[in-house]
Design an enzyme around this catalytic site. Structure first.
Site, PDB file in Angstrom:
ATOM      1  N   SER A  47       0.825  -1.203   0.000  1.00 50.86           N
ATOM      2  CA  SER A  47       0.000   0.000   0.000  1.00 50.86           C
ATOM      3  C   SER A  47       0.863   1.258   0.000  1.00 50.86           C
ATOM      4  O   SER A  47       1.930   1.288   0.625  1.00 50.86           O
ATOM      5  CB  SER A  47      -0.901   0.011   1.246  1.00 50.86           C
TER       6      SER A  47
ATOM      7  N   TYR B  44      -2.744   5.451  -4.853  1.00 52.51           N
ATOM      8  CA  TYR B  44      -4.016   6.174  -4.821  1.00 52.51           C
ATOM      9  C   TYR B  44      -4.037   7.216  -5.932  1.00 52.51           C
ATOM     10  O   TYR B  44      -3.010   7.530  -6.545  1.00 52.51           O
ATOM     11  CB  TYR B  44      -4.213   6.840  -3.457  1.00 52.51           C
TER      12      TYR B  44
ATOM     13  N   LYS C 195      -8.349  -1.205  -9.108  1.00 50.64           N
ATOM     14  CA  LYS C 195      -9.057  -1.775  -7.959  1.00 50.64           C
ATOM     15  C   LYS C 195     -10.191  -0.848  -7.526  1.00 50.64           C
ATOM     16  O   LYS C 195      -9.995   0.353  -7.384  1.00 50.64           O
ATOM     17  CB  LYS C 195      -8.079  -1.960  -6.795  1.00 50.64           C
TER      18      LYS C 195
END
Length: 388
Positions: free
Chosen positions: A107, A130, A252
């Site tokens: 992440s 992100y 995702k």
């Protein structure tokens, strides 16, 4: 080592050993937590069809995910703050995944950095990013992933705004965490966890601090996180990110067939049917209920994976039989990590693998790549019958 027969055994140990703040971070969803609960419970509505007198010798769970060989079609999902569940948690999870032969996804909001993982593993891993406003940071993040020889990038598209998670607010869980007298008192009771954290230098967000503009130390992190995410994200913006990364790309956070088609059009190599583990839009369908419509829309043109709610090898089996080419576990491996470190992640993978292998055999199948809906009994209306 205690006898571990299922993921729930690891969860019980995890709850005892990890501070409440971080347990609640993992074991919670947004708002009423309806979607968080149904992500798992909806798997139980699907039944398996038992077959007998079928040759079960020579079984194989080996497959591929985006062209990479895997021991079973299960990857470790990107989970933020993993290094607060156990000291150096991302490194230990990555090592366990590497040894087992499944992908590990780091992440962006990890405690250990991209470089930490690369230095402590020998095989490529995947990098999750992100959709942030800062192009310079995004490009450098992709460049760092390329430098670390990451074999795929994963763009999370369902976090433009943050769903409210009541437990995190009550616990002061933020980036960085806000410690309260209650949370400090609870941490003091977790001796093994505390000793581990005292023994590591990695306690902050390694991919952010020292890399993002204006974030030279943890004290400046909260301002950055409050402003970094881009609520104006659209598919043209995702096309820009695609140009920053020339390797295999996974998108995702897809829950609708229309968005699945858009992901196909921007050049993704795979999509993940995921509602962020029930941590974003509460009241959304579970991922397993959303999967069939997406498979019908694009399943033969792009690789479709599934995340959210998987707690067993039987869940993996059902998702694969419904058409997914890969699955992800997040909470299941975090339970193992918090319970027993790297050995716990390995045990979680062993449990899921055995459940997948034995259940597949009892359904009369020998190769995980040959699964189809014939082994399932899916109730009428499982996807829902909705008014126009």
């Amino acid at each position: 080592m205690p006898v571990i027969t299922c993921i729930e055994d690891l969860k019980r140990i995890y709850r005892r050993r990890v501070p409440k703040m971080f347990y609640d971070y993992t074991e919670s969803g947004s708002w009423t937590e309806q979607t968080f609960r149904e992500n798992s419970s909806d798997f139980s509505d699907i039944y398996l069809r038992q077959r007998v007198a079928v040759d079960m010798d020579g079984r194989s769970t080996a497959s591929t995910m985006i062209g990479q060989d895997v021991a079973m079609p299960v990857a470790l999902a990107p989970v933020g703050l993993t290094g607060m569940q156990h000291a150096d948690g991302e490194i230990k999870a990555a090592r366990a995944a590497e040894a087992f032969g499944v992908p590990f996804t780091l992440s962006t909001m990890s405690i250990c950095s991209i470089e930490d993982i690369a230095e402590n593993t020998s095989k490529p891993f995947w990098m999750q990013v992100y959709t942030l406003k800062d192009d310079d940071f995004m490009q450098r993040l992709f460049d760092r992933a390329r430098e670390a020889k990451c074999s795929a990038a994963m763009i999370t598209v369902d976090l433009q705004v943050l769903g409210q998670r009541h437990r995190d607010l009550k616990n002061g869980l933020s980036a960085p965490p806000k410690l309260t007298p209650a949370s400090l008192a609870n941490m003091m009771t977790k001796v093994q966890w505390g000793l581990g954290m005292l023994g590591t230098k990695r306690r902050f967000f390694g991919n952010i601090v020292g890399h993002a503009k204006g974030v030279a130390d943890p004290s400046s992190l909260s301002t950055w996180t409050a402003e970094a995410f881009d609520p104006s994200l659209d598919w043209d913006r995702i096309r820009e990110f695609r140009k920053m990364w020339d390797g295999p790309l996974i998108i995702k956070g897809i829950m609708d067939a229309r968005d699945a088609r858009e992901a196909l059009n921007v050049g993704a190599d795979a999509i993940i049917v995921s509602n962020h583990g029930g941590r974003q839009l509460d009241g959304a369908l579970s991922a397993i209920r959303a999967l069939p419509a997406i498979m019908d829309a694009i399943g033969d043109r792009i690789e479709v994976h599934l995340d959210s709610g998987i707690r067993s090898g039987q869940d993996v089996l059902k998702a694969l039989a419904m058409g997914a080419k890969g699955t992800y576990v997040g909470r299941a491996y975090v339970y193992g990590l918090g319970a027993m470190g790297q050995a716990g992640v390995t045990r979680a993978l062993e449990v899921i693998h055995k459940e997948l292998d034995v259940s597949m055999a009892l359904c009369g199948r020998r190769d995980v790549r040959d699964l189809d809906r014939d082994i399932l009994m899916i109730p009428e209306g499982f996807e829902g019958r909705w008014q126009a």
